[in-house]
Design a protein around this motif. Structure first.
Motif, PDB file in Angstrom:
ATOM      1  N   THR A  66      17.789   5.278  11.227  1.00  0.00           N
ATOM      2  CA  THR A  66      17.126   4.930  12.488  1.00  0.00           C
ATOM      3  C   THR A  66      15.913   5.823  12.708  1.00  0.00           C
ATOM      4  OG1 THR A  66      18.624   6.419  13.659  1.00  0.00           O
ATOM      5  CG2 THR A  66      19.224   4.085  13.628  1.00  0.00           C
ATOM      6  N   GLY A  67      14.890   5.228  13.285  1.00  0.00           N
ATOM      7  CA  GLY A  67      13.660   5.954  13.570  1.00  0.00           C
ATOM      8  C   GLY A  67      12.646   5.940  12.450  1.00  0.00           C
ATOM      9  N   GLN A  68      13.054   5.497  11.276  1.00  0.00           N
ATOM     10  CA  GLN A  68      12.161   5.504  10.123  1.00  0.00           C
ATOM     11  C   GLN A  68      11.257   4.270  10.120  1.00  0.00           C
ATOM     12  OE1 GLN A  68      11.950   8.106   7.736  1.00  0.00           O
ATOM     13  NE2 GLN A  68      13.111   9.014   9.419  1.00  0.00           N
ATOM     14  N   ARG A  69      10.328   4.285   9.156  1.00  0.00           N
ATOM     15  CA  ARG A  69       9.384   3.179   8.975  1.00  0.00           C
ATOM     16  C   ARG A  69       9.497   2.693   7.537  1.00  0.00           C
ATOM     17  NH1 ARG A  69       3.803   1.672  10.385  1.00  0.00           N
ATOM     18  NH2 ARG A  69       2.700   1.150   8.460  1.00  0.00           N
ATOM     19  N   VAL A  70       9.459   1.353   7.362  1.00  0.00           N
ATOM     20  CA  VAL A  70       9.522   0.786   6.016  1.00  0.00           C
ATOM     21  C   VAL A  70       8.456  -0.300   5.874  1.00  0.00           C
ATOM     22  CG1 VAL A  70      11.992   1.251   5.721  1.00  0.00           C
ATOM     23  CG2 VAL A  70      11.243  -0.951   6.668  1.00  0.00           C
ATOM     24  N   THR A  71       8.124  -0.598   4.623  1.00  0.00           N
ATOM     25  CA  THR A  71       7.170  -1.667   4.320  1.00  0.00           C
ATOM     26  C   THR A  71       7.797  -2.626   3.333  1.00  0.00           C
ATOM     27  OG1 THR A  71       5.255  -0.251   4.704  1.00  0.00           O
ATOM     28  CG2 THR A  71       4.919  -2.215   3.348  1.00  0.00           C
ATOM     29  N   LEU A  72       7.787  -3.903   3.691  1.00  0.00           N
ATOM     30  CA  LEU A  72       8.286  -4.963   2.822  1.00  0.00           C
ATOM     31  C   LEU A  72       7.084  -5.703   2.257  1.00  0.00           C
ATOM     32  CD1 LEU A  72      11.082  -6.445   5.148  1.00  0.00           C
ATOM     33  CD2 LEU A  72      11.103  -4.360   3.772  1.00  0.00           C
ATOM     34  N   ARG A  73       7.180  -6.044   0.975  1.00  0.00           N
ATOM     35  CA  ARG A  73       6.044  -6.654   0.295  1.00  0.00           C
ATOM     36  C   ARG A  73       6.375  -8.057  -0.184  1.00  0.00           C
ATOM     37  NH1 ARG A  73       1.430  -4.731  -3.128  1.00  0.00           N
ATOM     38  NH2 ARG A  73       1.030  -6.430  -4.583  1.00  0.00           N
ATOM     39  N   LEU A  75      -4.063 -12.033  -1.270  1.00  0.00           N
ATOM     40  CA  LEU A  75      -3.107 -12.924  -0.589  1.00  0.00           C
ATOM     41  C   LEU A  75      -1.686 -12.386  -0.506  1.00  0.00           C
ATOM     42  CD1 LEU A  75      -4.355 -16.388  -1.879  1.00  0.00           C
ATOM     43  CD2 LEU A  75      -4.938 -15.218   0.254  1.00  0.00           C
ATOM     44  N   HIS A  76      -1.415 -11.228  -1.094  1.00  0.00           N
ATOM     45  CA  HIS A  76      -0.089 -10.688  -0.866  1.00  0.00           C
ATOM     46  C   HIS A  76      -0.002 -10.195   0.576  1.00  0.00           C
ATOM     47  CE1 HIS A  76      -1.307  -6.393  -1.299  1.00  0.00           C
ATOM     48  NE2 HIS A  76      -0.149  -6.139  -0.737  1.00  0.00           N
ATOM     49  N   SER A  77       1.220 -10.076   1.068  1.00  0.00           N
ATOM     50  CA  SER A  77       1.414  -9.697   2.465  1.00  0.00           C
ATOM     51  C   SER A  77       2.415  -8.554   2.549  1.00  0.00           C
ATOM     52  CB  SER A  77       1.932 -10.891   3.260  1.00  0.00           C
ATOM     53  OG  SER A  77       2.188 -10.548   4.609  1.00  0.00           O
ATOM     54  N   GLU A  78       2.278  -7.767   3.583  1.00  0.00           N
ATOM     55  CA  GLU A  78       3.218  -6.694   3.858  1.00  0.00           C
ATOM     56  C   GLU A  78       3.692  -6.785   5.307  1.00  0.00           C
ATOM     57  OE1 GLU A  78       1.421  -3.438   0.676  1.00  0.00           O
ATOM     58  OE2 GLU A  78       1.368  -2.984   2.819  1.00  0.00           O
ATOM     59  N   LEU A  79       4.980  -6.531   5.489  1.00  0.00           N
ATOM     60  CA  LEU A  79       5.576  -6.480   6.818  1.00  0.00           C
ATOM     61  C   LEU A  79       6.003  -5.039   7.046  1.00  0.00           C
ATOM     62  CD1 LEU A  79       6.642  -8.068   9.345  1.00  0.00           C
ATOM     63  CD2 LEU A  79       8.821  -8.269   8.117  1.00  0.00           C
ATOM     64  N   ASN A  80       5.448  -4.415   8.070  1.00  0.00           N
ATOM     65  CA  ASN A  80       5.754  -3.032   8.396  1.00  0.00           C
ATOM     66  C   ASN A  80       6.694  -2.985   9.589  1.00  0.00           C
ATOM     67  OD1 ASN A  80       3.778  -1.733   6.516  1.00  0.00           O
ATOM     68  ND2 ASN A  80       2.356  -2.934   7.742  1.00  0.00           N
ATOM     69  N   LEU A  81       7.789  -2.275   9.416  1.00  0.00           N
ATOM     70  CA  LEU A  81       8.784  -2.138  10.473  1.00  0.00           C
ATOM     71  C   LEU A  81       8.879  -0.652  10.807  1.00  0.00           C
ATOM     72  CD1 LEU A  81      11.592  -4.328   8.806  1.00  0.00           C
ATOM     73  CD2 LEU A  81       9.621  -5.100  10.109  1.00  0.00           C
ATOM     74  N   SER A  82       8.661  -0.290  12.077  1.00  0.00           N
ATOM     75  CA  SER A  82       8.675   1.118  12.433  1.00  0.00           C
ATOM     76  C   SER A  82       9.699   1.398  13.535  1.00  0.00           C
ATOM     77  CB  SER A  82       7.285   1.559  12.888  1.00  0.00           C
ATOM     78  OG  SER A  82       6.900   0.836  14.030  1.00  0.00           O
ATOM     79  N   SER A  83       9.953   2.689  13.743  1.00  0.00           N
ATOM     80  CA  SER A  83      10.945   3.134  14.744  1.00  0.00           C
ATOM     81  C   SER A  83      12.215   2.289  14.635  1.00  0.00           C
ATOM     82  CB  SER A  83      10.362   3.023  16.159  1.00  0.00           C
ATOM     83  OG  SER A  83       9.177   3.770  16.276  1.00  0.00           O
ATOM     84  N   LEU A  84      12.734   2.227  13.439  1.00  0.00           N
ATOM     85  CA  LEU A  84      13.832   1.301  13.152  1.00  0.00           C
ATOM     86  C   LEU A  84      15.079   1.595  13.982  1.00  0.00           C
ATOM     87  CD1 LEU A  84      13.352   0.937   9.313  1.00  0.00           C
ATOM     88  CD2 LEU A  84      13.250  -0.911  10.997  1.00  0.00           C
ATOM     89  N   GLU A  85      15.727   0.506  14.369  1.00  0.00           N
ATOM     90  CA  GLU A  85      16.972   0.573  15.128  1.00  0.00           C
ATOM     91  C   GLU A  85      18.070  -0.113  14.316  1.00  0.00           C
ATOM     92  OE1 GLU A  85      16.110  -1.333  18.828  1.00  0.00           O
ATOM     93  OE2 GLU A  85      14.533   0.099  19.370  1.00  0.00           O
ATOM     94  N   LEU A  86      19.329   0.171  14.704  1.00  0.00           N
ATOM     95  CA  LEU A  86      20.446  -0.442  13.989  1.00  0.00           C
ATOM     96  C   LEU A  86      20.337  -1.963  13.975  1.00  0.00           C
ATOM     97  CD1 LEU A  86      23.438   1.715  15.305  1.00  0.00           C
ATOM     98  CD2 LEU A  86      22.246   1.928  13.121  1.00  0.00           C
ATOM     99  N   GLY A  87      19.862  -2.507  15.082  1.00  0.00           N
ATOM    100  CA  GLY A  87      19.750  -3.961  15.223  1.00  0.00           C
ATOM    101  C   GLY A  87      18.684  -4.601  14.358  1.00  0.00           C
TER     102      GLY A  87
END
Lengths: 114, 118
Positions: free
Chosen positions: A15-22, A72-84
């Motif tokens: 929790t609280g971390q940041r990740v990047t999906l490609r 054309l590739h894409s990235e989804l950045n998720l930050s301040s991660l929560e359990l949900g």
């Protein structure tokens, strides 16, 4: 194999971390979509990019952001991660902006937030 | 707002039999598309079949056919000659256009878990 690739396949973080999906779309596809699949909310549309520009937005949290690069590739950045936020995140691609074309899905990235 | 309803959480079918998975939808858009996707236990989403709202004939793709009844707002998936490999979750989805930006999105139902038995 749909031709859409996603990395990583699995991601475990705290929790609280940041990740990047490609995501890399199918060859020739200009549209990229992101979807979230969770047990409580089912499959939900997050966002669409077409040729580098955001063109449709769904139930995407402010802590989440995405972009589509010139190749054309894409990235989804998720930050301040929560359990949900633990879910399966899919990328899909299609040829055009709208119309009747099919969205082809990648294999997904399974995110686990501990 | 768009809504997809799949009322069968689980279905059983014997191998080689046909099975119908139900899907009803609600939309005020004059133009839309309906899709069925299969999600095996491995997790990937596999496209099966597509029906456009203005298509006159029901779509077919191999053993899959879509029974489209526009007046009833239903788009049921028929799988003929079921195989063990058909055991999976099946999702009905509707494509709708987002007016601002001109993009589009899929709205999914909750899915039907199909189990094919010997």
């Amino acid at each position: 194999d749909s031709g859409v690739t996603q990395t990583p396949k699995h991601l475990i973080t705290a929790t609280g971390q940041r990740v990047t999906l490609r995501c890399s779309p199918r060859s020739g596809d200009l549209s990229v979509y992101w979807y979230q699949q969770s047990l409580d909310q089912g499959l939900q549309f997050l966002i669409q990019y077409y040729n580098g520009e955001e063109r449709a937005k769904g139930n995407i949290l402010e802590r989440f952001s995405a972009q589509q690069f010139p190749d054309l590739h894409s990235e989804l950045n998720l930050s301040s991660l929560e359990l949900g936020d633990s879910a399966l995140y899919f990328c899909a691609s299609s040829v055009a902006l709208a119309g009747g074309q099919t969205q082809y899905f990648g294999p997904g990235t399974r995110l686990t937030v501990l | 707002a768009q809504k997809i309803t799949q009322t069968q959480p689980g279905m059983f079918v014997q191998e080689k039999e046909a099975v119908t998975l139900d899907c009803t939808y609600d939309t005020s858009d004059p133009s839309y598309g309906l899709f069925w996707y299969k999600q095996p236990s491995s997790g990937e989403m596999i496209f099966l079949i597509y029906q456009g709202s203005y298509d006159q004939q029901n779509a077919t793709e191999g053993r899959y056919s879509l029974n489209f009844q526009k007046a009833r707002k239903s788009a049921n998936l028929v799988i003929s000659a079921s195989q063990l490999g058909d055991s999976a979750m099946y999702f009905c989805a509707m494509r709708s256009t987002i007016l601002t930006g001109g993009g589009n999105k899929l709205t999914f139902g909750t899915g039907t878990q199909l189990k094919v038995e010997l």
